[in-house]
Design a protein around this motif. Structure first.
Motif, PDB file in Angstrom:
ATOM      1  N   GLU A 199       0.826  -1.204   0.000  1.00 51.64           N
ATOM      2  CA  GLU A 199       0.000   0.000   0.000  1.00 51.64           C
ATOM      3  C   GLU A 199       0.863   1.258   0.000  1.00 51.64           C
ATOM      4  OE1 GLU A 199      -3.828   1.756   2.495  1.00 51.64           O
ATOM      5  OE2 GLU A 199      -3.248  -0.351   2.712  1.00 51.64           O
ATOM      6  N   LYS A 200       1.920   1.244   0.799  1.00 52.77           N
ATOM      7  CA  LYS A 200       2.798   2.417   0.857  1.00 52.77           C
ATOM      8  C   LYS A 200       3.520   2.620  -0.464  1.00 52.77           C
ATOM      9  CE  LYS A 200       6.157   4.751   3.768  1.00 52.77           C
ATOM     10  NZ  LYS A 200       6.858   4.753   5.077  1.00 52.77           N
ATOM     11  N   ILE A 201       3.994   1.550  -1.059  1.00 50.82           N
ATOM     12  CA  ILE A 201       4.663   1.650  -2.349  1.00 50.82           C
ATOM     13  C   ILE A 201       3.720   2.188  -3.413  1.00 50.82           C
ATOM     14  CG2 ILE A 201       5.552   0.223  -4.252  1.00 50.82           C
ATOM     15  CD1 ILE A 201       7.108  -1.371  -2.165  1.00 50.82           C
ATOM     16  N   CYS A 202       2.493   1.726  -3.396  1.00 56.58           N
ATOM     17  CA  CYS A 202       1.508   2.202  -4.366  1.00 56.58           C
ATOM     18  C   CYS A 202       1.314   3.709  -4.247  1.00 56.58           C
ATOM     19  CB  CYS A 202       0.192   1.454  -4.159  1.00 56.58           C
ATOM     20  SG  CYS A 202      -1.007   1.655  -5.499  1.00 56.58           S
ATOM     21  N   ARG A 203       1.263   4.213  -3.013  1.00 60.09           N
ATOM     22  CA  ARG A 203       1.117   5.661  -2.805  1.00 60.09           C
ATOM     23  C   ARG A 203       2.367   6.411  -3.277  1.00 60.09           C
ATOM     24  NH1 ARG A 203      -0.625   4.122   2.420  1.00 60.09           N
ATOM     25  NH2 ARG A 203       1.272   5.052   3.296  1.00 60.09           N
ATOM     26  N   ILE A 204       3.532   5.889  -2.956  1.00 59.31           N
ATOM     27  CA  ILE A 204       4.780   6.548  -3.340  1.00 59.31           C
ATOM     28  C   ILE A 204       4.920   6.627  -4.852  1.00 59.31           C
ATOM     29  CG2 ILE A 204       7.305   6.258  -3.350  1.00 59.31           C
ATOM     30  CD1 ILE A 204       7.068   5.205  -0.475  1.00 59.31           C
ATOM     31  N   LEU A 205       4.530   5.583  -5.544  1.00 59.05           N
ATOM     32  CA  LEU A 205       4.692   5.546  -6.999  1.00 59.05           C
ATOM     33  C   LEU A 205       3.902   6.653  -7.699  1.00 59.05           C
ATOM     34  CD1 LEU A 205       4.645   1.697  -7.677  1.00 59.05           C
ATOM     35  CD2 LEU A 205       6.576   3.259  -7.925  1.00 59.05           C
ATOM     36  N   GLU A 206       2.844   7.115  -7.069  1.00 56.30           N
ATOM     37  CA  GLU A 206       2.083   8.222  -7.657  1.00 56.30           C
ATOM     38  C   GLU A 206       2.928   9.484  -7.799  1.00 56.30           C
ATOM     39  OE1 GLU A 206      -2.487   8.296  -6.860  1.00 56.30           O
ATOM     40  OE2 GLU A 206      -1.489   7.983  -4.923  1.00 56.30           O
ATOM     41  N   GLU A 207       3.949   9.617  -6.979  1.00 55.03           N
ATOM     42  CA  GLU A 207       4.796  10.808  -6.993  1.00 55.03           C
ATOM     43  C   GLU A 207       5.844  10.775  -8.103  1.00 55.03           C
ATOM     44  OE1 GLU A 207       6.377  11.731  -3.097  1.00 55.03           O
ATOM     45  OE2 GLU A 207       4.750  10.592  -2.141  1.00 55.03           O
ATOM     46  N   TYR A 208       5.969   9.644  -8.788  1.00 49.36           N
ATOM     47  CA  TYR A 208       6.982   9.486  -9.840  1.00 49.36           C
ATOM     48  C   TYR A 208       6.304   8.958 -11.103  1.00 49.36           C
ATOM     49  CZ  TYR A 208       9.945   9.791  -5.707  1.00 49.36           C
ATOM     50  OH  TYR A 208      10.547  10.211  -4.526  1.00 49.36           O
ATOM     51  N   PRO A 209       5.454   9.760 -11.715  1.00 49.73           N
ATOM     52  CA  PRO A 209       4.593   9.270 -12.802  1.00 49.73           C
ATOM     53  C   PRO A 209       5.334   8.814 -14.053  1.00 49.73           C
ATOM     54  CG  PRO A 209       4.469  11.665 -12.611  1.00 49.73           C
ATOM     55  CD  PRO A 209       5.205  11.182 -11.409  1.00 49.73           C
ATOM     56  N   ASP A 210       6.575   9.263 -14.252  1.00 51.77           N
ATOM     57  CA  ASP A 210       7.293   8.849 -15.449  1.00 51.77           C
ATOM     58  C   ASP A 210       8.185   7.643 -15.226  1.00 51.77           C
ATOM     59  OD1 ASP A 210       6.160  10.697 -17.165  1.00 51.77           O
ATOM     60  OD2 ASP A 210       7.627  12.241 -16.699  1.00 51.77           O
ATOM     61  N   ALA A 211       8.273   7.167 -13.990  1.00 44.71           N
ATOM     62  CA  ALA A 211       8.901   5.874 -13.751  1.00 44.71           C
ATOM     63  C   ALA A 211       7.948   4.788 -14.253  1.00 44.71           C
ATOM     64  CB  ALA A 211       9.194   5.686 -12.267  1.00 44.71           C
ATOM     65  N   LYS A 212       8.500   3.663 -14.670  1.00 47.12           N
ATOM     66  CA  LYS A 212       7.683   2.606 -15.268  1.00 47.12           C
ATOM     67  C   LYS A 212       7.815   1.328 -14.440  1.00 47.12           C
ATOM     68  CE  LYS A 212       8.409   4.563 -19.857  1.00 47.12           C
ATOM     69  NZ  LYS A 212       8.960   4.326 -21.228  1.00 47.12           N
ATOM     70  N   PRO A 213       6.922   1.110 -13.488  1.00 51.48           N
ATOM     71  CA  PRO A 213       7.052  -0.016 -12.564  1.00 51.48           C
ATOM     72  C   PRO A 213       6.732  -1.381 -13.180  1.00 51.48           C
ATOM     73  CG  PRO A 213       5.777   1.782 -11.599  1.00 51.48           C
ATOM     74  CD  PRO A 213       5.868   2.044 -13.063  1.00 51.48           C
ATOM     75  N   ILE A 214       7.508  -2.350 -12.756  1.00 46.26           N
ATOM     76  CA  ILE A 214       7.237  -3.765 -12.989  1.00 46.26           C
ATOM     77  C   ILE A 214       7.199  -4.398 -11.603  1.00 46.26           C
ATOM     78  CG2 ILE A 214       8.075  -5.926 -14.005  1.00 46.26           C
ATOM     79  CD1 ILE A 214       9.668  -4.091 -15.993  1.00 46.26           C
ATOM     80  N   ILE A 215       6.053  -4.901 -11.199  1.00 48.18           N
ATOM     81  CA  ILE A 215       5.889  -5.417  -9.839  1.00 48.18           C
ATOM     82  C   ILE A 215       6.293  -6.888  -9.803  1.00 48.18           C
ATOM     83  CG2 ILE A 215       4.328  -5.660  -7.893  1.00 48.18           C
ATOM     84  CD1 ILE A 215       4.836  -2.741  -8.827  1.00 48.18           C
TER      85      ILE A 215
END
Length: 265
Positions: free
Chosen positions: A151-167
């Protein structure tokens, strides 16, 4: 930037493994001589990244010596600092800038509040955010470890919209997973999928264009009670996913490889 992909449409793609953990190395080299496909070699710190780069060169030397047919196997090393190593990372994170620039994709990074409680959460987050900032600025993909920090990671990722996550190997709350899929984050599925009803449920609700395969070997399959810690485990995982998704193996392979090649080619 070096050419990452190659014209091998029939090979398997293992999107997350730790080649530097294989011991002895000559046994790994022997396996690589008969492997067919692409291996994304995740690193947990700068030392493991160096080892994975050496293994990449070993494959190139095998091709040059005629011991390996060119175009059958390719190793793609990626640099990251695993949350288990966050506490040991340099206090000056900028020392890792050159490694980040050298790596076409970042991983393995993330946070883990289950297995690595000796690494302070604040420090894990600091290191994680350092890599996310690099990926945001460079628009890079990054492979993310999320255990008990979903949940915390999901919130943090919103702050870096141009990063491209692979979970990587998600096994957390379904509502967070659905949100990640809604954001079009790729998801890797591996050797626990066939063993876990909860992960199978996540697989069923994952959009087909976001599915990738991984082994996370050489430690993961033995950790789960299996015996195959070879690089060929990826072949069984493709079969597992095909069975669970009720797909023809060739169709599953085509789908997964197309997804992976959108990232690495």
């Amino acid at each position: 930037m070096k050419n990452l992909c190659f014209n091998n449409e029939t090979g398997y793609i293992d999107f997350h493994t730790h080649l530097d953990w294989y011991n002895p190395e000559d046994e790994l080299i022997s396996q690589l001589k008969t492997f067919n496909g692409i291996i994304v070699a995740a690193s947990c710190d700068d030392k493991s990244f160096g080892k994975n780069l050496q293994l990449e060169q070993s494959v190139i030397h095998l091709e040059e010596s005629g011991e390996l047919t060119p175009g059958t196997v390719k190793i793609l090393p990626t640099f990251g600092i695993h949350p288990m190593n966050a506490a040991k990372a340099s206090s000056n994170l900028s020392v890792y800038d050159s490694y980040c620039r050298q790596s076409f994709m970042i991983g393995e990074i993330g946070m883990d509040f289950c297995w690595y409680k000796d690494a302070p959460e604040a420090r894990q987050e600091e290191v994680f955010r350092y890599f996310l900032q690099h990926c945001h600025e460079s628009k890079k993909y990054c492979v993310i470890h999320t255990k008990d920090a979903e949940e915390k990671i999901c919130r943090i990722l919103e702050e870096y919209p141009d990063a491209k996550p692979i979970i990587h190997w998600y096994d957390g709350p379904e509502d967070v997973f659905k949100e990640m899929c809604r954001r079009n984050y790729y998801q890797t599925f591996g050797c626990q999928t066939i063993r876990s009803k909860s992960i199978q449920q996540l697989l069923q609700i994952t959009p087909k264009n976001l599915i990738l395969c991984e082994t996370d070997n050489p430690s993961s399959e033995p950790w789960l009670g299996g015996t195959d810690n070879s690089i060929f485990l990826i072949q069984r995982i493709y079969k597992d996913l095909a069975s669970l998704l009720k797909m023809n193996l060739d169709d599953l392979k085509k789908m997964v490889n197309q997804n992976a090649r959108k990232i690495i080619c």
